[in-house]
Each structure stands twice: as structure tokens, then as C-alpha cells.
Scaffold this active site. Structure first.
Site, mmCIF file in Angstrom:
data_model
loop_
_atom_site.group_PDB
_atom_site.id
_atom_site.type_symbol
_atom_site.label_atom_id
_atom_site.label_comp_id
_atom_site.label_asym_id
_atom_site.label_seq_id
_atom_site.Cartn_x
_atom_site.Cartn_y
_atom_site.Cartn_z
ATOM 1 N N GLY A 151 38.649 -31.128 -43.506
ATOM 2 C CA GLY A 151 38.065 -29.806 -43.414
ATOM 3 C C GLY A 151 38.848 -28.824 -44.262
ATOM 4 C CB CYS A 152 37.864 -25.664 -45.899
ATOM 5 S SG CYS A 152 36.854 -24.966 -44.565
#
Length: 355
Positions: A151-152
Site C-alpha cells: 500500500g502507499c
């Protein structure tokens, strides 16, 4: 030349994959799928790709699996729950899978099903999947058939914590206090391309809001990074709060650490510089400098600044990245390069866009 497919090529991460892979010297995009845009040239949906890509979107329908097995690697830029429906058959056919959603990020089935509200379709394959953060998991990525692209927010958090956690693992006493606070901000593209009232121009412009305060699905991924991948020998209690800011792309995570007496004896600036000196995409700024999101825009670079205040027994780690590149599509291409033995920066040496 690798034959690749991008499943779900109409979202922001999908178009970033097209942009990056269209100029990659070792790949050919064989399939680009979209049910809603099937039959349309990609350049008609994204005019930025005119003259760059002659691809047309396909809806492979019942032939999806047979078509995808013609490829060497398949990127899934789809919602959570899609990749795991196809992954087992693709891996059985010798195809590598890189999922940009969450299907293969969390090794705990219980955590996945709690946070993503899906029953996992291939738990045995999940056990074999590699977490796609090359700076901490490069060897596992090299031999993996399935990659769970991070995920970012976890990318900034885990890479922001890696040097101090690793230094602490080598110490006899804790260097940081148990409590870690991560205050993170993202541009609105991180929420996707779909139409939502909360994301329209009038709602997001001149506005700044927190979300997921009671609990965000990226928290267990950050905890997994610290306690499993980095193998922290001390328990760290992580408080993570994300915010949406009125910009299109970019991410800024501020990590607050309390230092112990032992931690105050260390030069964290030197520790971070040494930890990342050989990493092509991690830039540790000189002491006293501050990163900004514009300095990494449209690039695969992640910049870190370390600010240590021994008088207050605290350290602040500042981390910036482009949420769509190092936080998503660029990292996926970086993983592909590692998997196939290419130079890690191949196709990713884009200069950040200014202004």
C-alpha cells in the site's frame, strides 16, 4: 521481450503502469483489459498516451484465463478480491502475478478478512506470496511467483522506520520508545478514479480532512512490516492517522519517535544515510533539510529527512513519495525488474516533474 498484461487499465494506477511500461525496453504490453472501455483505444480514454501507446482495451470474457496464460507476467490494477480469483491458475501455468490491490499483502488470513471483508480465495498461495517492497524483501521477490504490491502509506511508513528498527535490533537496549505516531497525508488520486461526492472538486478544494481515525486497513500492513519483515525485537505500538489533502498526487508521512537514553547516543542521520546508500530510489536528504511532495512528483523516488532532538528525546522522520508511482505502479515495475533479473531502475529513471 517479456509479454505482459495489465488487468484493469482505466484507473490511476492502471494508467501509470501503461505510462511506465510503454517505455520499458524489456517488455511488450500484450493485453490491456477493461470491461467498461472494451474496444476503445487507450489514447481515447487517456489523451496523454496519444503517440505513446497504440493499445486498445479488451474484454476477454470467458477467454480471460487462456489469454493471460500467454503472458510472462500479469499486473492486476483492480479492486481488492479480483486477483486472487485468477492467481492460482496463472501461477500453475507459469505466469508471474503482481497484484496492486491488497489480496496478497497481509500474511494473516484473519487480518485480511477483518480489514478487507473478503474470504480469501487462495490461502495456500497467499503463504507463498512475497511482499513487494524491494528495499526490505529483495531476495524473496527474486524467486516469487506472486507479489503483493505494498500500500502507499505502508511504503512510506516501513521505509521511514527501517533504519532505526534495524539499528535497534542490533542494540542491547531499546533505542526508541514503544509508541510510534505516523501522521500521513495523501493527494486525492490515492482514493481512485471512480466518481464519489467526497472526491469532487468542490468538496476537496480548500479542504483538509482526516479519515480512518478509528482504524485504517493499512495499519496491519505497517505493523506486519515492523514486526514481521523488519523483525523488531521490541514491541512497537503504532498509531496511524491518514489525511486527504487538496492536491492531485503526492504523499507526505511524518513519523514521530520518542528516543531513549540509548537512542540519544546515536547519530540517526548517519544511520539512515548508511542504510540507504546503495538504494537507487531512496534519497536521504542532508541534515537540516526538508522534503516536499513536488520533488518526487511522477517519479519512483522516495525522499527522507531525519530530524533528531536529543534535548527533547525525540526524532521526526519526514518521508515523501508519489503515491501513484513509488506508492503503486512504479513499485510494481521495480518488483518486476527484480523478479526477472533486470537492472532495478530499468524503465524507472524518470526525472520528477516540476512545477
Amino acid at each position: 521481450m517479456l509479454q505482459i498484461a495489465i488487468v484493469g487499465g482505466t484507473g490511476y494506477t492502471g494508467v501509470e503502469l501503461i505510462r511506465l511500461l510503454s517505455s520499458h525496453p524489456k517488455v511488450n504490453i500484450k493485453w490491456l483489459t477493461s470491461r467498461s472501455e472494451a474496444g476503445k483505444p487507450v489514447a481515447s480514454t487517456f489523451p496523454s498516451l496519444r503517440g505513446i501507446s497504440e493499445l486498445t482495451y479488451s474484454d476477454l470474457g470467458e477467454d480471460t484465463l487462456s489469454a493471460l496464460t500467454q503472458c510472462d507476467v500479469v499486473f492486476f490494477a483492480t479492486p481488492h478480491g479480483v486477483a486472487m480469483q485468477q492467481a492460482e491458475a496463472l501461477v500453475a501455468a507459469g505466469v508471474k502475478v503482481i497484484d496492486l490491490a491488497a489480496d496478497f499483502r497481509l500474511q494473516s488470513l484473519q487480518d485480511f478478512e477483518h480489514w478487507y471483508k473478503h474470504k480469501h480465495a487462495c490461502p495456500d498461495l497467499l503463504k507463498q506470496a512475497a511482499y513487494g517492497l524491494p528495499e526490505i524483501n529483495r531476495e524473496a521477490i527474486k524467486s516469487a511467483s506472486v507479489i503483493g504490491n505494498p500500500g502507499c502509506y505502508p511504503t512510506t511508513a516501513i521505509l521511514g522506520l527501517k533504519p532505526v528498527i534495524e539499528a535497534q535490533n542490533l542494540a542491547s537496549d531499546a533505542l526508541i520508545e514503544p509508541r510510534i505516531i505516523i501522521d500521513a497525508k495523501s493527494g486525492v488520486s490515492g482514493a481512485g478514479r471512480q466518481a464519489k461526492l467526497s472526491l469532487n472538486y468542490a468538496e476537496t478544494t480548500d479542504n483538509f480532512s482526516a479519515y480512518g481515525v478509528a482504524g485504517h486497513r493499512h495499519l496491519p500492513e505497517i505493523e506486519q512490516g515492523v514486526h514481521v519483515l523488519l523483525q523488531s525485537k521490541f514491541t512497537q505500538n503504532i498509531r496511524f492517522v491518514p489525511h486527504l489533502v487538496p492536491m492531485i498526487r503526492g504523499m507526505f508521512s511524518t513519523i514521530h519517535l520518542g528516543l531513549t537514553e540509548a537512542g540519544c547516543q546515536l547519530d540517526l542521520q548517519a544511520i539512515y544515510e548508511q542504510a540507504y546508500k546503495d538504494e537507487p530510489f531512496i534519497d536521504v536528504l542532508p541534515a537540516g533539510e526538508f522534503p516536499d511532495t513536488r520533488s518526487v512528483r511522477a517519479s519512483n523516488r522516495l525522499r527522507i529527512a531525519v530530524h533528531q532532538n536529543n534535548s527533547n528525546k525525540e526524532a521526526t522522520i519526514l518521508v515523501v513519495q508519489d503515491n501513484l508511482v513509488k506508492g503503486a505502479a512504479g513499485q510494481a515495475v521495480q518488483c518486476m525488474n527484480v523478479m526477472f533479473g533486470f537492472e532495478e531502475s530499468l524503465g524507472l529513471n524518470h526525472v520528477p516533474v516540476v512545477p
